[in-house]
Design a protein around this motif. Structure first.
Motif, PDB file in Angstrom:
ATOM      1  N   SER A  24       0.665  -1.039  -0.114  1.00 57.80           N
ATOM      2  CA  SER A  24      -0.211   0.086   0.149  1.00 57.80           C
ATOM      3  C   SER A  24       0.838   1.313   0.026  1.00 57.80           C
ATOM      4  CB  SER A  24      -0.942   0.188   1.387  1.00 57.80           C
ATOM      5  OG  SER A  24      -1.780   1.189   1.233  1.00 57.80           O
ATOM      6  N   PRO A  25       0.316   2.188  -0.870  1.00 57.14           N
ATOM      7  CA  PRO A  25       1.127   3.498  -0.743  1.00 57.14           C
ATOM      8  C   PRO A  25       0.929   4.421   0.425  1.00 57.14           C
ATOM      9  CG  PRO A  25      -0.664   3.568  -2.398  1.00 57.14           C
ATOM     10  CD  PRO A  25      -0.561   2.206  -1.902  1.00 57.14           C
ATOM     11  N   LEU A  26      -0.071   4.024   1.319  1.00 59.41           N
ATOM     12  CA  LEU A  26      -0.419   4.970   2.359  1.00 59.41           C
ATOM     13  C   LEU A  26      -0.539   3.977   3.693  1.00 59.41           C
ATOM     14  CD1 LEU A  26      -3.810   4.317   2.846  1.00 59.41           C
ATOM     15  CD2 LEU A  26      -3.788   5.700   0.919  1.00 59.41           C
ATOM     16  N   ASN A  27      -0.634   4.649   4.689  1.00 60.86           N
ATOM     17  CA  ASN A  27      -0.746   4.088   6.150  1.00 60.86           C
ATOM     18  C   ASN A  27      -1.976   4.944   6.830  1.00 60.86           C
ATOM     19  OD1 ASN A  27       1.120   4.089   9.215  1.00 60.86           O
ATOM     20  ND2 ASN A  27      -0.578   2.564   8.729  1.00 60.86           N
ATOM     21  N   ILE A  28      -2.820   3.933   7.172  1.00 57.86           N
ATOM     22  CA  ILE A  28      -4.129   4.572   7.960  1.00 57.86           C
ATOM     23  C   ILE A  28      -3.693   4.222   9.420  1.00 57.86           C
ATOM     24  CG2 ILE A  28      -6.454   4.506   8.218  1.00 57.86           C
ATOM     25  CD1 ILE A  28      -7.029   3.255   5.501  1.00 57.86           C
ATOM     26  N   LYS A  29      -3.354   5.308  10.033  1.00 60.57           N
ATOM     27  CA  LYS A  29      -2.944   5.233  11.312  1.00 60.57           C
ATOM     28  C   LYS A  29      -3.909   4.785  12.340  1.00 60.57           C
ATOM     29  CE  LYS A  29       1.007   6.557  11.914  1.00 60.57           C
ATOM     30  NZ  LYS A  29       2.263   5.919  12.112  1.00 60.57           N
ATOM     31  N   ARG A  30      -3.379   3.757  13.397  1.00 60.24           N
ATOM     32  CA  ARG A  30      -4.229   3.284  14.296  1.00 60.24           C
ATOM     33  C   ARG A  30      -3.461   3.274  15.704  1.00 60.24           C
ATOM     34  NH1 ARG A  30      -4.267  -3.049  12.401  1.00 60.24           N
ATOM     35  NH2 ARG A  30      -2.001  -3.644  13.366  1.00 60.24           N
ATOM     36  N   GLY A  31      -4.060   3.173  16.852  1.00 58.33           N
ATOM     37  CA  GLY A  31      -3.418   3.195  17.791  1.00 58.33           C
ATOM     38  C   GLY A  31      -3.007   2.017  18.469  1.00 58.33           C
ATOM     39  N   ASP A  32      -2.742   1.713  19.762  1.00 57.06           N
ATOM     40  CA  ASP A  32      -2.544   0.468  20.481  1.00 57.06           C
ATOM     41  C   ASP A  32      -3.629  -0.441  20.622  1.00 57.06           C
ATOM     42  OD1 ASP A  32       0.348   1.169  20.617  1.00 57.06           O
ATOM     43  OD2 ASP A  32      -0.121   1.843  22.668  1.00 57.06           O
ATOM     44  N   ASP A  33      -4.874   0.320  20.415  1.00 59.27           N
ATOM     45  CA  ASP A  33      -6.199  -0.498  20.455  1.00 59.27           C
ATOM     46  C   ASP A  33      -6.657  -0.689  19.074  1.00 59.27           C
ATOM     47  OD1 ASP A  33      -6.923   2.009  19.517  1.00 59.27           O
ATOM     48  OD2 ASP A  33      -8.480   2.635  21.059  1.00 59.27           O
ATOM     49  N   TYR A  34      -5.660  -0.838  18.242  1.00 60.43           N
ATOM     50  CA  TYR A  34      -6.019  -1.020  16.737  1.00 60.43           C
ATOM     51  C   TYR A  34      -7.230  -0.091  16.102  1.00 60.43           C
ATOM     52  CZ  TYR A  34      -3.299  -5.209  17.535  1.00 60.43           C
ATOM     53  OH  TYR A  34      -2.060  -5.714  17.934  1.00 60.43           O
ATOM     54  N   GLN A  35      -7.510   0.663  16.813  1.00 63.13           N
ATOM     55  CA  GLN A  35      -8.579   1.947  16.315  1.00 63.13           C
ATOM     56  C   GLN A  35      -7.874   3.151  15.683  1.00 63.13           C
ATOM     57  OE1 GLN A  35     -11.942   2.509  18.675  1.00 63.13           O
ATOM     58  NE2 GLN A  35     -11.360   0.958  19.935  1.00 63.13           N
ATOM     59  N   SER A  36      -8.468   3.431  14.473  1.00 65.43           N
ATOM     60  CA  SER A  36      -8.049   4.747  13.791  1.00 65.43           C
ATOM     61  C   SER A  36      -7.764   5.698  14.962  1.00 65.43           C
ATOM     62  CB  SER A  36      -8.975   5.283  12.845  1.00 65.43           C
ATOM     63  OG  SER A  36      -8.979   6.597  12.665  1.00 65.43           O
ATOM     64  N   ILE A  37      -6.653   6.619  14.832  1.00 63.94           N
ATOM     65  CA  ILE A  37      -6.094   7.596  15.641  1.00 63.94           C
ATOM     66  C   ILE A  37      -7.367   8.773  15.811  1.00 63.94           C
ATOM     67  CG2 ILE A  37      -3.819   7.139  15.583  1.00 63.94           C
ATOM     68  CD1 ILE A  37      -3.341   9.252  13.996  1.00 63.94           C
ATOM     69  N   ASN A  38      -8.213   8.675  14.927  1.00 68.76           N
ATOM     70  CA  ASN A  38      -9.187   9.821  14.972  1.00 68.76           C
ATOM     71  C   ASN A  38     -10.645   9.538  14.759  1.00 68.76           C
ATOM     72  OD1 ASN A  38      -8.751   9.681  12.272  1.00 68.76           O
ATOM     73  ND2 ASN A  38      -9.265  11.780  11.803  1.00 68.76           N
ATOM     74  N   VAL A  39     -10.978   8.344  14.515  1.00 67.43           N
ATOM     75  CA  VAL A  39     -12.142   7.820  14.314  1.00 67.43           C
ATOM     76  C   VAL A  39     -12.258   6.621  15.307  1.00 67.43           C
ATOM     77  CG1 VAL A  39     -13.952   7.023  12.980  1.00 67.43           C
ATOM     78  CG2 VAL A  39     -12.378   8.755  11.976  1.00 67.43           C
ATOM     79  N   ARG A  40     -13.201   6.502  16.331  1.00 69.82           N
ATOM     80  CA  ARG A  40     -13.323   5.595  17.201  1.00 69.82           C
ATOM     81  C   ARG A  40     -14.075   4.412  16.651  1.00 69.82           C
ATOM     82  NH1 ARG A  40     -14.409   9.915  20.084  1.00 69.82           N
ATOM     83  NH2 ARG A  40     -16.773   9.500  20.442  1.00 69.82           N
ATOM     84  N   GLY A  41     -14.021   3.312  16.668  1.00 71.63           N
ATOM     85  CA  GLY A  41     -14.752   2.069  16.328  1.00 71.63           C
ATOM     86  C   GLY A  41     -13.942   1.742  14.868  1.00 71.63           C
ATOM     87  N   LEU A  42     -13.312   2.420  14.442  1.00 71.75           N
ATOM     88  CA  LEU A  42     -12.969   2.216  12.879  1.00 71.75           C
ATOM     89  C   LEU A  42     -11.552   1.571  12.993  1.00 71.75           C
ATOM     90  CD1 LEU A  42     -13.371   2.273   9.797  1.00 71.75           C
ATOM     91  CD2 LEU A  42     -12.100   4.469   9.968  1.00 71.75           C
ATOM     92  N   TYR A  43     -11.534   0.264  12.559  1.00 72.74           N
ATOM     93  CA  TYR A  43     -10.133  -0.509  12.712  1.00 72.74           C
ATOM     94  C   TYR A  43      -9.421  -0.625  11.336  1.00 72.74           C
ATOM     95  CZ  TYR A  43     -12.098  -1.627  17.417  1.00 72.74           C
ATOM     96  OH  TYR A  43     -12.546  -1.788  18.542  1.00 72.74           O
ATOM     97  N   PRO A  44      -8.564  -0.019  11.144  1.00 74.83           N
ATOM     98  CA  PRO A  44      -7.718  -0.264   9.891  1.00 74.83           C
ATOM     99  C   PRO A  44      -6.849  -1.244  10.295  1.00 74.83           C
ATOM    100  CG  PRO A  44      -7.286   2.204  10.786  1.00 74.83           C
ATOM    101  CD  PRO A  44      -8.176   1.167  11.830  1.00 74.83           C
ATOM    102  N   ALA A  45      -6.842  -2.196   8.912  1.00 72.22           N
ATOM    103  CA  ALA A  45      -6.097  -3.515   9.051  1.00 72.22           C
ATOM    104  C   ALA A  45      -5.384  -4.084   7.772  1.00 72.22           C
ATOM    105  CB  ALA A  45      -7.314  -4.445   9.679  1.00 72.22           C
ATOM    106  N   GLY A  46      -4.658  -4.922   7.952  1.00 80.18           N
ATOM    107  CA  GLY A  46      -3.897  -5.542   6.728  1.00 80.18           C
ATOM    108  C   GLY A  46      -3.146  -4.654   5.880  1.00 80.18           C
ATOM    109  N   GLU A  47      -3.025  -5.250   4.780  1.00 81.10           N
ATOM    110  CA  GLU A  47      -2.006  -4.512   3.847  1.00 81.10           C
ATOM    111  C   GLU A  47      -2.414  -3.386   3.375  1.00 81.10           C
ATOM    112  OE1 GLU A  47       0.675  -6.254   0.038  1.00 81.10           O
ATOM    113  OE2 GLU A  47      -0.576  -7.840   1.306  1.00 81.10           O
ATOM    114  N   GLY A  48      -3.812  -3.238   3.099  1.00 78.66           N
ATOM    115  CA  GLY A  48      -4.306  -1.814   2.425  1.00 78.66           C
ATOM    116  C   GLY A  48      -3.862  -0.655   3.425  1.00 78.66           C
ATOM    117  N   ALA A  49      -4.039  -0.949   4.564  1.00 77.33           N
ATOM    118  CA  ALA A  49      -3.918   0.102   5.644  1.00 77.33           C
ATOM    119  C   ALA A  49      -2.561   0.024   6.246  1.00 77.33           C
ATOM    120  CB  ALA A  49      -4.732  -0.197   6.837  1.00 77.33           C
TER     121      ALA A  49
END
Length: 532
Positions: free
Chosen positions: A481-506
């Motif tokens: 992937s040419p981009l990284n959808i950032k997540r925190g230690d809880d695996y959730q997006s750092i600015n959208v709660r409940g959204l879990y970026p995962a795998g190769e695309g993220a």
């Protein structure tokens, strides 16, 4: 049980040789040995005339505890670790919310399976088609140049990994033995049992198709739901919390736990996420060509007189070269006995990838030869890497003749800086077809310079790698992937709660196994967050 490591035996050893090695290592008598189980088997081929196998074994004896005490200081004799997978939660009775998984590649597949096994009855959304129809569409493109932009190498049940070598090894740290869980599920779905112990397990495309179907059925049996041809066109976000989504047909689904497992080619989805202000960053990736040699030549170069041995199979390689211009060139996604395949997902663009069947019996070996690049090479924000990829893929379409044939060039001509006008002994495997041309026009100058320096360097490691008749086919742009959808230690997006970026695309995996492992991790994070 006791785990014994680094047991070395000749390539053609007997079962008794293995038993004798165990007895010698533990200094025990035959009657004290109860059982031997092969945990891992690899090989050392650095000396072609003296290739040997390297084993990690789990053994049962009549006095395990005493032996572990006796060899307490040894790094090669340890207690066998507990590798059994343990679920972190179970869904409560009367579950009122169902998690949603977007994407049904290796990451979404394992995420959905583990969520289903924990009782959370996930809804899985896949923009492409079920795997058999997807296979027909993909082969239709290869044979007839009819592209379905929603059903191809990149999109559909099984993800991009379905049309690959089916490699099941990774270098990611795995202290919780998630890879073991992945392999066990694959074997249960019909994969050969040898993937549990060979050092570089692979499956191949045709076996992956039936396995994915069986795993899908398992998810449905446990209450999960899988919807094909269901592209996500919008996310609903309220006060920084995900609340649902809208599908391409206008239907709305509601959930406060949504995982993104969309793969590295969901460019329209990335655009939508960017517009919804989901935080993401541009990241490094790699670009280059596919290189093809005759597999017999690679076997000879790697294994010498042992080429063709059934345990060794078709030879692979892994190469890296650090160039004078500061770039690194390396081999990627090496496919022994495989084919170069058309992997575009957008009209009027050409993209290459590699694929093998389980037998790895095709005439050619191929791998990507790629150059590492970073956001300084394509400035412009989080989506700039996608624009850069598209520019290269569109240019490759033009160089290939504007009909989905791929531009190609003999290695000898590429190194000399002259166009190719005829093939040599290496026959191209790429379908629909190739057009011989000058590949120096296909990538930025610094990439061409780096690859021209790297190929002769690789030839010093693998004799014949710079063979004049070896074939380069372009372009390889979807390495990661040419981009990284950032997540925190809880695996959730750092600015959208409940959204879990995962795998190769993220930006959190690279290949089937690492994507599947990340899917398990995210499934656990979702389950723990939903736990009462």
């Amino acid at each position: 049980m006791i785990r014994l490591s680094n047991i070395k035996l000749p390539l053609d050893h007997s079962e008794d040789d293995l038993k004798q090695a165990v007895l010698a290592m533990l200094s025990i008598k035959p009657e004290q040995l109860v059982d031997i189980h092969v945990h891992r088997r690899g090989y050392d081929a650095r000396k072609k005339t003296n290739i040997f196998l390297i084993y990690t074994l789990d053994v049962e004896t009549t006095n395990n505890e005493a032996l572990l005490d006796q060899f307490a200081d040894s790094q090669l004799i340890k207690a066998t670790p507990d590798m059994a997978y343990k679920f972190v939660a179970q869904a409560p009775e009367g579950l009122t919310e169902r998690p949603i998984v977007i994407g049904f590649g290796p990451c979404g597949l394992l995420m959905g399976l583990v969520l289903a096994q924990m009782g959370y009855k996930p809804i899985i959304l896949e923009r492409g088609k079920e795997v058999r129809q997807r296979t027909k569409d993909t082969f239709g493109f290869w044979r007839q140049k009819v592209l379905n932009t929603e059903s191809n190498v990149q999109f559909g049940e099984g993800g991009a990994g379905t049309f690959s070598d089916g490699k099941l090894y990774t270098q990611v740290k795995d202290p919780n033995h998630y890879s073991r869980k992945v392999l066990e599920e694959f074997v249960a779905a019909g994969a050969p049992e040898e993937i549990m112990f060979v050092s570089k397990p692979h499956i191949g495309t045709f076996r992956l198709v039936s396995m994915v179907e069986k795993m899908r059925a398992k998810i449905i049996e446990m209450g999960g739901e899988i919807r094909f041809e269901s592209r996500v066109d919008d996310l609903h976000i309220e006060d920084g919390q995900i609340t649902g989504l809208t599908l391409s047909n206008g239907e709305q689904l509601h959930s406060r736990h949504i995982a993104l497992a969309v793969g590295h080619s969901a460019r329209d989805t990335f655009q939508m996420l960017f517009e919804k202000q989901v935080y993401m960053e541009a990241k490094p990736f790699s670009i280059g060509f596919r290189i093809e040699h005759q597999q017999s030549a690679i076997d000879e170069a790697r294994f010498g007189p042992n080429a063709g041995h059934p345990i060794l199979g078709a030879a692979d390689y892994k190469l890296v070269h650090h160039c004078k211009n500061g770039r690194s060139v390396y081999s990627f996604c090496m496919c022994p006995g495989g084919t170069v395949v058309a992997a575009t997902s957008e009209e009027k663009r050409v993209v290459t990838n590699g694929m093998s069947q389980y037998s790895r019996s095709e005439r050619n070996a191929n791998s990507a030869i790629v150059v590492g690049i970073d956001p300084n090479d394509y400035p412009g924000g989080p989506l700039a890497g996608i624009d850069f990829q598209r520019e290269l893929e569109s240019n490759a379409y033009l160089l290939g003749g504007e009909n989905y044939d791929a531009p190609a060039q003999r290695v000898g001509d590429f190194l000399k800086g002259q166009p190719s006008d005829a093939l040599g002994v290496v026959e191209p495997s790429f379908k629909p077809g190739i057009k011989l041309t000058d590949l120096s026009k296909a990538l930025p100058d610094f990439c061409i310079e780096a690859i021209r320096e790297a190929i002769p360097a690789f030839n010093r490691k693998i004799k014949g790698f710079a063979l004049e008749d070896a074939l380069l086919t372009g372009v390889e742009t979807r390495t990661s992937s040419p981009l990284n959808i950032k997540r925190g230690d809880d695996y959730q997006s750092i600015n959208v709660r409940g959204l879990y970026p995962a795998g190769e695309g993220a930006g959190y995996a690279g290949g089937i196994m690492s994507a599947a492992i990340d899917g398990i991790r995210v499934a656990e994070a979702i389950a723990l967050d939903m736990k009462p």
